[in-house]
Every structure is written in structure tokens, then in C-alpha cells.
Design a protein around this motif. Sequence first.
Motif, mmCIF file in Angstrom:
data_model
loop_
_atom_site.group_PDB
_atom_site.id
_atom_site.type_symbol
_atom_site.label_atom_id
_atom_site.label_comp_id
_atom_site.label_asym_id
_atom_site.label_seq_id
_atom_site.Cartn_x
_atom_site.Cartn_y
_atom_site.Cartn_z
ATOM 1 N N GLN A 248 0.794 -1.270 -0.091
ATOM 2 C CA GLN A 248 -0.134 0.083 0.112
ATOM 3 C C GLN A 248 0.769 1.266 -0.054
ATOM 4 O O GLN A 248 0.454 2.227 0.116
ATOM 5 C CB GLN A 248 -0.834 0.013 1.201
ATOM 6 N N LEU A 249 2.104 1.191 -0.047
ATOM 7 C CA LEU A 249 3.224 2.326 0.280
ATOM 8 C C LEU A 249 3.899 2.680 -0.823
ATOM 9 O O LEU A 249 4.287 1.631 -1.543
ATOM 10 C CB LEU A 249 3.867 2.200 1.674
ATOM 11 N N ASP A 250 4.215 3.736 -0.987
ATOM 12 C CA ASP A 250 5.393 4.199 -1.984
ATOM 13 C C ASP A 250 6.549 4.033 -1.569
ATOM 14 O O ASP A 250 6.980 4.068 -0.148
ATOM 15 C CB ASP A 250 5.189 5.575 -2.302
ATOM 16 N N PRO A 251 7.445 3.044 -2.164
ATOM 17 C CA PRO A 251 8.735 2.373 -1.604
ATOM 18 C C PRO A 251 9.566 3.416 -1.127
ATOM 19 O O PRO A 251 10.555 3.242 -0.234
ATOM 20 C CB PRO A 251 9.214 1.643 -2.565
ATOM 21 N N LEU A 252 9.621 4.641 -1.940
ATOM 22 C CA LEU A 252 10.744 5.889 -1.507
ATOM 23 C C LEU A 252 10.424 6.430 -0.305
ATOM 24 O O LEU A 252 10.909 6.770 0.423
ATOM 25 C CB LEU A 252 10.717 6.598 -2.775
ATOM 26 N N THR A 253 9.166 7.143 -0.521
ATOM 27 C CA THR A 253 8.665 8.089 0.488
ATOM 28 C C THR A 253 7.830 7.614 1.648
ATOM 29 O O THR A 253 7.792 8.279 2.675
ATOM 30 C CB THR A 253 7.618 9.307 -0.090
ATOM 31 N N ASN A 254 7.306 6.270 1.495
ATOM 32 C CA ASN A 254 6.660 5.630 2.785
ATOM 33 C C ASN A 254 5.156 6.233 2.803
ATOM 34 O O ASN A 254 4.572 6.146 3.916
ATOM 35 C CB ASN A 254 7.277 5.792 4.145
ATOM 36 N N VAL A 255 4.649 7.063 1.900
ATOM 37 C CA VAL A 255 3.348 7.381 1.797
ATOM 38 C C VAL A 255 2.546 6.452 1.035
ATOM 39 O O VAL A 255 3.137 5.701 0.281
ATOM 40 C CB VAL A 255 3.177 8.930 1.725
ATOM 41 N N LEU A 256 1.121 6.541 1.077
ATOM 42 C CA LEU A 256 0.392 5.711 0.294
ATOM 43 C C LEU A 256 0.722 5.690 -1.169
ATOM 44 O O LEU A 256 1.075 6.873 -1.926
ATOM 45 C CB LEU A 256 -1.028 6.020 0.521
ATOM 46 N N ASN A 257 0.576 4.455 -1.891
ATOM 47 C CA ASN A 257 0.638 4.674 -3.328
ATOM 48 C C ASN A 257 -0.534 4.831 -4.160
ATOM 49 O O ASN A 257 -1.629 5.099 -3.338
ATOM 50 C CB ASN A 257 1.423 3.341 -3.801
ATOM 51 N N ARG A 258 -0.609 4.973 -5.253
ATOM 52 C CA ARG A 258 -1.693 5.343 -6.245
ATOM 53 C C ARG A 258 -2.816 4.316 -5.966
ATOM 54 O O ARG A 258 -4.048 4.810 -5.977
ATOM 55 C CB ARG A 258 -1.075 5.580 -7.558
ATOM 56 N N ARG A 259 -2.466 2.936 -6.007
ATOM 57 C CA ARG A 259 -3.554 1.991 -5.939
ATOM 58 C C ARG A 259 -4.352 2.343 -4.222
ATOM 59 O O ARG A 259 -5.500 2.297 -4.579
ATOM 60 C CB ARG A 259 -3.003 0.905 -6.036
ATOM 61 N N SER A 260 -3.426 2.694 -3.437
ATOM 62 C CA SER A 260 -4.119 2.685 -2.038
ATOM 63 C C SER A 260 -4.969 4.103 -2.098
ATOM 64 O O SER A 260 -6.022 3.899 -1.465
ATOM 65 C CB SER A 260 -3.191 2.698 -0.962
ATOM 66 N N LEU A 261 -4.428 5.047 -2.642
ATOM 67 C CA LEU A 261 -5.238 6.330 -2.713
ATOM 68 C C LEU A 261 -6.483 6.093 -3.457
ATOM 69 O O LEU A 261 -7.701 6.530 -2.945
ATOM 70 C CB LEU A 261 -4.315 7.346 -3.656
ATOM 71 N N ASN A 262 -6.524 5.376 -4.549
ATOM 72 C CA ASN A 262 -7.910 4.971 -5.227
ATOM 73 C C ASN A 262 -8.852 4.292 -4.332
ATOM 74 O O ASN A 262 -10.210 4.646 -4.352
ATOM 75 C CB ASN A 262 -7.673 4.240 -6.519
ATOM 76 N N THR A 263 -8.144 3.444 -3.451
ATOM 77 C CA THR A 263 -9.075 2.582 -2.600
ATOM 78 C C THR A 263 -9.783 3.699 -1.763
ATOM 79 O O THR A 263 -11.266 3.456 -1.195
ATOM 80 C CB THR A 263 -8.268 1.758 -1.804
ATOM 81 N N HIS A 264 -9.006 4.322 -0.948
ATOM 82 C CA HIS A 264 -9.537 5.492 -0.245
ATOM 83 C C HIS A 264 -10.466 6.486 -0.868
ATOM 84 O O HIS A 264 -11.607 6.724 0.039
ATOM 85 C CB HIS A 264 -8.349 6.000 0.704
ATOM 86 N N LEU A 265 -10.165 6.677 -1.985
ATOM 87 C CA LEU A 265 -11.081 7.895 -2.588
ATOM 88 C C LEU A 265 -12.430 7.189 -3.064
ATOM 89 O O LEU A 265 -13.511 7.853 -2.771
ATOM 90 C CB LEU A 265 -10.269 8.399 -3.752
#
Length: 281
Positions: A116-133
Motif C-alpha cells: 500500500q506504500l510508495d517504497p521511496l517516500t513511505n506514503v500511500l501509493n496510487r492504488r491505495s489512494l484510489n481505494t480510499h477515494l
Amino acid sequence: LCHDGYLIGSISPATMVGYVGTIGVGLVLFDRKIVYSALIPATIILTACTYLSMKGALLYAPLFNFKAMEHAQTNPFWLGSMAFFIMPILLACFILFEILLTQWRQRETYIQRLSQLDPLTNVLNRRSLNTHLESMHQQQVDYAIVLLDIDHFKKINDIYGHHQGDQVLIEIAQCLSENLRNEDIIGRFGGEEFILLLPHTDIIQAEKIAERCRQALQELPVCSTQNNPIHISASFGISSSAFAQDPYLVIRQADQALYAVKASGRNQVRTFHQTEAIQTL
């Protein structure tokens, strides 16, 4: 296994439990070659004991005096002996498999979290963002979306290298996270672009949050490996679910507002309805 199996019966329940338990535990703890190199000879020996006992060449289960047992299957000594050999094996297998199951669940949770995380910044990746949205949209929660793009990020990569650029993105993500509320969601939208999902937020509140983040980034102390200061700024585009029913249309509206900021000098915050008003004029 071979010795005790012969003493209590090569096809007794205890021997079978020990046989299966040894295979299961062995395959978990050791390399397959080690397990099978011991298992195959043990299988041959137990099979041979069974065959010779059937032919009368060997006494079956010499530990027991079957003549003294009128009912071998219900005799207390028989049952107690079976339990004596079975219980330690069952207990060891149960504990081991419980440990393995716990580790497997922890690993699955960890892998799911990483996915669920972007490997560099450790924030959510795009797939997880779509799920939350989509979740916010289904719950009919009022929300705002902020898209932000780091100004002239390519220059940082060109001057200081991609490694330094990656470090800048990490510090930016951390800075944004520290300036958001607990319920707000941050993710990396791609490249040097981030997205903020702000639940239960109207356009005015979103504008204040975006401005706070913009100022924090502008004041963020970032230095290169040569201790040269790196100036950071970002452009922000905002839209709200009040302007569109489709969540992906809200993103496109925020993107239009972001594009308008870039066209007018960058390092600003602008909402979609402000962009529409300017275009109308």
C-alpha cells in the motif's frame, strides 16, 4: 522413530503420528534433502519391521505382553503408552505450527502494508489512494482533494543528482505529513507530484491546509551533500466533492487548478472554482 516405532508397533497410532510429525517439522526446519535422506531409510526400516512381524520373524511391539492383555486396545497400559509417545510429539508440533502461523500472519500483514506504500517516500501509493477515494465516495463523505507538484524538481536532479532528488522527496513527504490532520491522507501521485485527501473538509478548509503546507515546504531546510541549501517550493491545486459527483472528476478539477498555478508563476494555492472564475472573466 525406528527404535520406538519397533518397540510399540511399527503401525501403531503413536508411530504414525511420530512419522507424520517428523516429516512436517523436518520440512519446516531443515532442507528437503536432509529430511528425505533420513526419511527414506526410516520408511524402509519400518516397512521391513512390519513385513517381518507379519511373517513371524520378528515379535511385533515387544514392549507389550499381548498375552497378558485381554483387550489390548482398551488396556490402561496400552493406552497410557500410546499417550506417552503421542503427546510430546503432538505438543511440539502444535507449538511449532502456532509459532509459524503467527509469523505467517505477521508477514502477510507486513507485505500487505508494504503493497500500500510508495517504497521511496513511505506514503500511500496510487492504488491505495484510489481505494480510499472510492471508499469516501461510497460513504458519501464530503471531501476535498489537493494536488501539489514540486516546482522545478528536474533542476534538483540535474544539479545534485537523482540520489539527492530522492532524499528531497522523502523530506517533502515527511513535512507534508507533519502539517496534516490525523484523518487526512497523503500519497505520492507520481514523480514529484503528491496528493492529499481531506475527508469532512470544505473548500475553504482545504485552502487553509494547502497554504499551511505550502509555507512549510517553502521554509523546509534542505541541504545537499555539499551543504548547499536547496530551495523548495510547490504549486497546489484544490477541488472538492461539492463541485463534482465523480471522485476522479474531482481529481481532474484539482489538476486543472494545479495547471493554472504553474501557468501563473508557481508556488501558489488555487482552487478549481477560482480557476473557473478567472477563465470566465
